[in-house]
Design a protein around this motif. Structure first.
Motif, PDB file in Angstrom:
ATOM      1  N   VAL A 157      41.866  52.991 -40.181  1.00 39.77           N
ATOM      2  CA  VAL A 157      41.033  51.960 -41.016  1.00 39.77           C
ATOM      3  C   VAL A 157      41.469  50.859 -41.664  1.00 39.77           C
ATOM      4  N   HIS A 158      41.183  49.541 -41.508  1.00 43.43           N
ATOM      5  CA  HIS A 158      41.857  48.389 -41.900  1.00 43.43           C
ATOM      6  C   HIS A 158      40.788  47.992 -43.149  1.00 43.43           C
ATOM      7  N   ILE A 159      41.685  47.721 -44.267  1.00 41.73           N
ATOM      8  CA  ILE A 159      41.125  47.572 -45.621  1.00 41.73           C
ATOM      9  C   ILE A 159      41.804  46.256 -46.083  1.00 41.73           C
ATOM     10  N   ASN A 160      40.674  45.412 -46.338  1.00 36.31           N
ATOM     11  CA  ASN A 160      41.242  43.752 -47.167  1.00 36.31           C
ATOM     12  C   ASN A 160      40.274  43.873 -48.493  1.00 36.31           C
ATOM     13  N   ALA A 161      41.013  43.931 -49.619  1.00 36.63           N
ATOM     14  CA  ALA A 161      40.235  43.779 -51.015  1.00 36.63           C
ATOM     15  C   ALA A 161      40.922  42.938 -52.014  1.00 36.63           C
ATOM     16  N   THR A 162      40.005  42.214 -52.538  1.00 36.28           N
ATOM     17  CA  THR A 162      40.605  41.000 -53.334  1.00 36.28           C
ATOM     18  C   THR A 162      40.008  41.247 -54.965  1.00 36.28           C
ATOM     19  N   THR A 163      40.980  41.361 -55.980  1.00 36.14           N
ATOM     20  CA  THR A 163      40.446  42.013 -57.275  1.00 36.14           C
ATOM     21  C   THR A 163      40.754  40.729 -58.090  1.00 36.14           C
ATOM     22  N   GLY A 164      39.879  40.677 -59.186  1.00 40.46           N
ATOM     23  CA  GLY A 164      40.072  39.597 -60.205  1.00 40.46           C
ATOM     24  C   GLY A 164      41.204  40.035 -61.050  1.00 40.46           C
ATOM     25  N   SER A 165      41.576  38.897 -62.063  1.00 43.53           N
ATOM     26  CA  SER A 165      42.724  38.749 -62.802  1.00 43.53           C
ATOM     27  C   SER A 165      42.857  39.935 -63.704  1.00 43.53           C
ATOM     28  N   THR A 166      41.625  40.342 -64.239  1.00 51.59           N
ATOM     29  CA  THR A 166      41.448  41.348 -65.183  1.00 51.59           C
ATOM     30  C   THR A 166      42.239  42.659 -64.735  1.00 51.59           C
ATOM     31  N   GLY A 167      42.258  42.947 -63.448  1.00 50.32           N
ATOM     32  CA  GLY A 167      42.848  44.019 -63.051  1.00 50.32           C
ATOM     33  C   GLY A 167      44.258  44.269 -63.379  1.00 50.32           C
ATOM     34  N   ALA A 168      45.080  43.027 -63.599  1.00 45.66           N
ATOM     35  CA  ALA A 168      46.243  43.211 -63.892  1.00 45.66           C
ATOM     36  C   ALA A 168      46.416  43.982 -65.473  1.00 45.66           C
ATOM     37  N   GLY A 169      45.418  43.715 -66.202  1.00 45.02           N
ATOM     38  CA  GLY A 169      45.953  44.262 -67.713  1.00 45.02           C
ATOM     39  C   GLY A 169      45.933  42.829 -68.600  1.00 45.02           C
ATOM     40  N   VAL A 170      45.758  42.879 -69.781  1.00 48.30           N
ATOM     41  CA  VAL A 170      45.800  42.205 -70.813  1.00 48.30           C
ATOM     42  C   VAL A 170      46.993  41.309 -71.174  1.00 48.30           C
ATOM     43  N   VAL A 171      48.109  41.979 -70.758  1.00 44.92           N
ATOM     44  CA  VAL A 171      49.430  41.218 -71.247  1.00 44.92           C
ATOM     45  C   VAL A 171      49.618  40.419 -70.082  1.00 44.92           C
TER      46      VAL A 171
END
Length: 325
Positions: A157-171
């Motif tokens: 299974v090949h997966i490519n996924a992009t997340t927004g900057s909030t995924g890295a936390g508030v700090v």
């Protein structure tokens, strides 16, 4: 009314949790714990709550709340529970990764249930302790579980996924700073992301003989919220058979929808939805999965779990509409 406590109240997941709980018809927010912000206004830290909540952060807990949400960040929930005691009536929902894997699920005499409602709805209803899934893990599992349920995940299974900057936390960090992230795009933890373990764990609950590799490339997007994931794998059936499989698997799901049309991120941002699109091209089944990383991938799913644990209608407090523009 369900008396709620929130531990670690200053981060993005806690802020989103508060935004949703403040209008939940069956919830009374009892306290929001933060050692760094004790005594200060919650609305100062979370300005979207100005006029919505008049509580201050506190550095003390009420051990008799009905449910406590742990928003402490990964690896910190265990030590908090070791050092703080709640009553026998208090249910625990952990939004970190401390208890997601089966090898970590038993702690201080309590068993944590993995809180993906589309997989464990009935177990969640009976649970007192929930390990909320990760955001990437949520989007990817919902894309793959229908295939696993019929033993059809037999190739890579090949997966490519992009997340927004909030995924890295508030700090803030070097890869979340606006000047670095804006007009930029990058990958990280290629093939080694920590959510792979919980994804494989859930797949094997539906397909015990699953041994195929998951080639996962996580990306950082230059937007704030959301996850856009595309997955493909070899599939012997027709597109119509795949669509029927997905629709049947999610026919009772309250928040996971199989779309007839191509999908985009704006359809789910600020909602608790996961929208899937399935098509077959050149012998490959292509699945697109979109969620809001802070809601369906974190705080909204935690409230969904709370609703199940307390016997409420699943959509209570979560009937949220996206904005398409």
């Amino acid at each position: 009314m369900i008396k709620v406590g929130i531990i670690g109240g200053s981060g993005y997941t806690a802020g989103e949790l508060l935004r949703l709980l403040v209008h939940h018809p069956m919830v009374d927010i009892d306290f929001v714990f933060s050692t760094t912000n004790a005594g200060s206004s919650i609305a100062k830290q979370h300005p979207d709550l100005v006029g919505e909540i008049d509580l201050n952060f506190t550095n003390t807990i009420n051990p008799d709340v009905h449910v406590v949400f742990l928003c402490l960040g990964h690896g910190r929930s265990r030590s908090f529970l070791e050092n703080n005691t709640f009553s026998g009536i208090t249910k625990v929902i952990d939004l970190g990764n401390d208890f997601r894997l089966a090898k970590d699920a038993s702690f201080l005499g309590n068993d944590f249930t993995y809180g993906l409602p589309e997989l464990h709805r009935e177990k969640i209803k009976q649970a007192d302790h929930i390990a909320n899934p990760g955001c990437f893990a949520t989007a990817i599992q919902l894309a793959l579980l229908p295939l696993a349920s019929q033993g059809k995940l037999n190739k890579a299974v090949h997966i490519n996924a992009t997340t927004g900057s909030t995924g890295a936390g508030v700090v803030p960090g070097s890869t979340t700073h606006f000047s670095w992230r804006d007009n930029n795009f990058s990958s990280y933890k290629v093939f080694t992301h920590q959510h792979l373990d919980e994804i494989e764990q859930s797949i094997k609950q539906k397909q015990q003989n699953f041994e195929s590799p998951l080639f996962f490339i996580p990306n950082r997007g230059n937007f704030s919220k959301g996850i856009y994931a595309t997955l493909y794998t070899q599939f012997d059936g027709t597109e119509e058979e795949a669509l029927q499989l997905y629709r049947s698997f999610y026919k009772e799901a309250k928040f996971t929808i199989v779309s007839d049309y191509e999908i985009n991120l704006k359809q789910v941002v600020n909602t608790n939805k996961c929208i899937l699109h399935v098509t077959k091209k050149n012998g490959m089944l292509l699945i697109t999965s979109v969620i809001d990383n802070l809601i369906k991938g974190a705080s909204g799913q935690a409230i969904h779990n709370m609703n199940l644990m307390f016997g409420l209608e699943e959509k209570t407090g979560l009937e949220l509409k996206a904005s398409a523009f």
